[in-house]
Write an enzyme that holds these catalytic residues in place. Sequence first.
Site, PDB file in Angstrom:
ATOM      1  N   HIS A 352     -10.770   9.817   0.834  1.00 45.77           N
ATOM      2  CA  HIS A 352      -9.707   8.920   0.368  1.00 45.77           C
ATOM      3  C   HIS A 352      -9.701   8.704  -1.137  1.00 45.77           C
ATOM      4  O   HIS A 352      -8.952   7.852  -1.621  1.00 45.77           O
ATOM      5  CB  HIS A 352      -9.830   7.554   1.045  1.00 45.77           C
ATOM      6  CG  HIS A 352      -9.377   7.522   2.463  1.00 45.77           C
ATOM      7  ND1 HIS A 352      -8.059   7.412   2.829  1.00 45.77           N
ATOM      8  CD2 HIS A 352     -10.081   7.605   3.621  1.00 45.77           C
ATOM      9  CE1 HIS A 352      -7.967   7.407   4.144  1.00 45.77           C
ATOM     10  NE2 HIS A 352      -9.176   7.527   4.653  1.00 45.77           N
ATOM     11  N   LYS A 543      -0.749  -4.641  -4.296  1.00 44.80           N
ATOM     12  CA  LYS A 543      -1.807  -3.720  -3.906  1.00 44.80           C
ATOM     13  C   LYS A 543      -3.097  -4.197  -4.549  1.00 44.80           C
ATOM     14  O   LYS A 543      -3.079  -5.145  -5.345  1.00 44.80           O
ATOM     15  CB  LYS A 543      -1.495  -2.293  -4.347  1.00 44.80           C
ATOM     16  CG  LYS A 543      -1.205  -2.142  -5.855  1.00 44.80           C
ATOM     17  CD  LYS A 543      -0.824  -0.707  -6.190  1.00 44.80           C
ATOM     18  CE  LYS A 543       0.512  -0.367  -5.577  1.00 44.80           C
ATOM     19  NZ  LYS A 543       0.661   1.079  -5.326  1.00 44.80           N
ATOM     20  N   ARG A 544      -4.195  -3.558  -4.210  1.00 43.44           N
ATOM     21  CA  ARG A 544      -5.468  -3.911  -4.841  1.00 43.44           C
ATOM     22  C   ARG A 544      -5.336  -3.834  -6.363  1.00 43.44           C
ATOM     23  O   ARG A 544      -4.690  -2.931  -6.882  1.00 43.44           O
ATOM     24  CB  ARG A 544      -6.543  -2.937  -4.344  1.00 43.44           C
ATOM     25  CG  ARG A 544      -7.951  -3.255  -4.747  1.00 43.44           C
ATOM     26  CD  ARG A 544      -8.928  -2.499  -3.847  1.00 43.44           C
ATOM     27  NE  ARG A 544      -8.552  -1.092  -3.703  1.00 43.44           N
ATOM     28  CZ  ARG A 544      -9.029  -0.107  -4.447  1.00 43.44           C
ATOM     29  NH1 ARG A 544      -9.888  -0.370  -5.422  1.00 43.44           N
ATOM     30  NH2 ARG A 544      -8.672   1.141  -4.230  1.00 43.44           N
ATOM     31  N   LYS A 549      -4.399   1.735 -10.910  1.00 39.88           N
ATOM     32  CA  LYS A 549      -3.096   1.402 -10.333  1.00 39.88           C
ATOM     33  C   LYS A 549      -2.139   0.847 -11.388  1.00 39.88           C
ATOM     34  O   LYS A 549      -0.951   0.725 -11.157  1.00 39.88           O
ATOM     35  CB  LYS A 549      -3.270   0.421  -9.173  1.00 39.88           C
ATOM     36  CG  LYS A 549      -4.042   1.042  -7.999  1.00 39.88           C
ATOM     37  CD  LYS A 549      -4.250   0.053  -6.880  1.00 39.88           C
ATOM     38  CE  LYS A 549      -5.098   0.619  -5.750  1.00 39.88           C
ATOM     39  NZ  LYS A 549      -4.407   1.656  -4.957  1.00 39.88           N
ATOM     40  N   THR A 651      -0.221   3.740   0.830  1.00 37.88           N
ATOM     41  CA  THR A 651       0.556   3.485   2.039  1.00 37.88           C
ATOM     42  C   THR A 651       1.588   2.374   1.809  1.00 37.88           C
ATOM     43  O   THR A 651       2.589   2.326   2.503  1.00 37.88           O
ATOM     44  CB  THR A 651      -0.355   3.087   3.214  1.00 37.88           C
ATOM     45  OG1 THR A 651      -1.207   2.006   2.823  1.00 37.88           O
ATOM     46  CG2 THR A 651      -1.203   4.264   3.661  1.00 37.88           C
ATOM     47  N   LYS A 655       5.616   1.755   3.186  1.00 35.48           N
ATOM     48  CA  LYS A 655       6.151   0.534   3.794  1.00 35.48           C
ATOM     49  C   LYS A 655       7.373   0.051   3.036  1.00 35.48           C
ATOM     50  O   LYS A 655       8.367  -0.389   3.640  1.00 35.48           O
ATOM     51  CB  LYS A 655       5.069  -0.539   3.830  1.00 35.48           C
ATOM     52  CG  LYS A 655       3.865  -0.156   4.680  1.00 35.48           C
ATOM     53  CD  LYS A 655       2.637  -0.998   4.352  1.00 35.48           C
ATOM     54  CE  LYS A 655       1.374  -0.374   4.920  1.00 35.48           C
ATOM     55  NZ  LYS A 655       0.142  -1.018   4.422  1.00 35.48           N
TER      56      LYS A 655
END
Length: 815
Positions: A352, A543-544, A549, A651, A655
């Site tokens: 991952h 998100k985290r 990110k 992911t 969504k």
Amino acid sequence: MSSAFEHDVVHNLICRQGRYPDIATPEDWYRALAFTVRDRMLARWTASIKNYAHHQVKVVCYLSAEFLIGPQLGANLLSLDLEGEARDAMRTLGQDLDTLLAVEEEPGLGNGGLGRLAACYLDSLATLEIPAIGYGIRYEFGIFDQEIVNGWQVERTDKWLRMGTPWEIARPDVCFCVNFGGSTQMQTDERGRLQVRWTPARQVKGVAYDVPVQGYRVNTCNVLRLWKSEAVETFDLDDFNAGDYYQAVEEKMISETLSKILYPNDEPEAGKRLRLAQQYFFVSCSLQDMLRLIDASNTPVQRFADRFAAQLNDTHPSIAVAELMRLLVDERLLPWEDAWIITRRTFAYTNHTLLPEALETWGLPLMQSMLPRLVEIIFEINKRLLEDVRRAYPGDEARVVRMSLIDENGSKRVRMANLATVGSHRINGVAALHSDLLRETILRDFAEMFPERFLNVTNGVTPRRFLMLSNPSLAELIDKTIGLAWRTDLTRLEALTSHAEDPAFRKAWRAIKRENKAVLADRIQQRLGIAVSPDMLFDIQVKRIHEYKRQHLNVLYIISLYRRLCRDPSVKIAPRCFIFGGKAAPGYTMAKLMIRLINGVAEVVNSDPAINHRIKVVFWPDFNVQNAQAIYPAADLSEQISLAGKEASGTGNMKFMMNGALTIGTLDGANIEIRQQAGEENFFLFGMNAEQAEGLKSKEYQPAGYAEENVDLRDALEQIDQGRFSRGDREMFRPLLDNLLYDDPFLVLADFADYAACQQRVNDTWHDEAQWTRMSILNTARSGMFSADRAIKAYCEQIWQATPEDIDLTDFDDV
């Protein structure tokens, strides 16, 4: 009483909880309703178990350190097609179903995408009628609850089990002992075979707790089996009688810490020991359980891989490779070669991450002190591997060093990704780009030696929770427009394409989106006291919190936009609400600074009366599955802006797409496939690709130069430096600024100009209501590929060789 359902709810209220309706609290009613739903699931579970045992089916065992399953009541009502009946029954009993749904405590058994993916896959396995067991840890305290105090993240203990949970069933009869420490002794058995005996320093008992996993509108009900750690002997009577009361219970206290908390801080040595112990504890219990099941079916252990397919969800369970070898060689007395064939046929490994720091390694001295027999087995696996490498690549000692399971640079460490790779028959990445980079970078040597083992399975998410349950109005519109078949085959959403030009359909689509935004705006007002208009463009990044990110790229753009409006109020922009959410790891200082900066910018922007009707900034605290179900349906724009080549898949992007959000993003992870599916014209692309990013970093990248060249960027950084968003404190964000200006490992400053230009394209498109709506419809219509059902079918066909099993409810007619 008007229905059997009402009768069962009241029965459970009285007979299971000792309450009667006149004094029952919402918590009492919730539990009564949950038990009523669970009873209907357990009949299906029993039928499933009976069927699996009778037909000796192949069972998928999903090993994961995280399962972020989310609230269960709503999902189970949906799967059993009971929501309408439950709503009517509770109304008759004077209760509101939505109020009861809000009572449920969310199990904090995961940190983010990894755990949520595992939960989605369990949902799809049951829905596709694939026999399966999820194996993990029953953390007493899950991922921390996040509060924001003076703009800073504060972690609060997640006591999700303080009231118990109606969804689990304790299995005290299913328990196993797990060894730690001690020493090993070699001995020869009566047939002259060399055997190894592990004499542990201590043992811990793992006790099973089962959570049923119901498939959507099918009879299949699988199980998530979570292990709780207990002392082998909970109380030492000799110590107690001798007056040593503390010593009498010490073993119980030490043993129970293994399943106490999700992901302890592993910076100190004690944290490292606990985390390694957790990983070994749950895989050992799980493998022993699988051996118990095969024995119960009178199947020879030689057929273990015919009965079980075990998936390693990232490196956390990778010690399972060595543990299965131990169980087969030491406990079942199989020859090494036979055990190794079984082990490799059983395991498959999902990687991952491409971030080197996220590839788990464990210090060799630590492993030797805790798991001496496992280290011996790893050494033997490594010896045989390196012999094969030398035969395949004679003279290439550099390759031998890279592929070794032991990293000998500096202090010796065990490379868990290498162990998982060599011990698995299939290794997959989770998006096309990620799988390519996996083969080309961190696992290149293994991919060259074992090319047949590598493949891609792009992630997927369950449409049950993230469309049908979280966005029922949209699901109902889709039902009316194209029928119900899409609910079990998401590719059928493609039929919406022909309605994208229909003015009436577009009007209905917009009305649903606005209502979802109004619901979220109301929650923001109630929770945070920030007034947000649902007519704003909802620009969302949840998100985290992590540097790769790049939430700080988003924030720099917001500051630059705010400054432009301050300088020239006549600038035409779409009124926009920027919404953030996510947790930073407790020890991740830079991520915590990013949260503080977001809240500092929100404080300034939202209190500026000249601007705050045009821009709002919101940080939604404690982002979790429950909150996500309100956020995804309300999104107009989905921020997927990680540096290309760093996000394995993502992911959340899927969504958002399912719920009709448009994506602004880089060519990273599953963004590439999302853009391909949606159409390039329906995706806002910016930034360097992975090759360009690597090329820039390989040169002498000077981030400060980008700030000098871009007036808006320079001004935004100066505003931070001057303490504008830290109440005058010029030192608060110094580490973040220095990181960006003198290092910038994720090329935030290099991508800023293109990101800002892309945001202008977003702004221009938003003003064309018909065009934006058409793009939104097409994103949902083309999201079918990103169903977890599609991903699970690929795993079944290409990795597990698992097939559906129809469940017969003949003996359970009353369910």
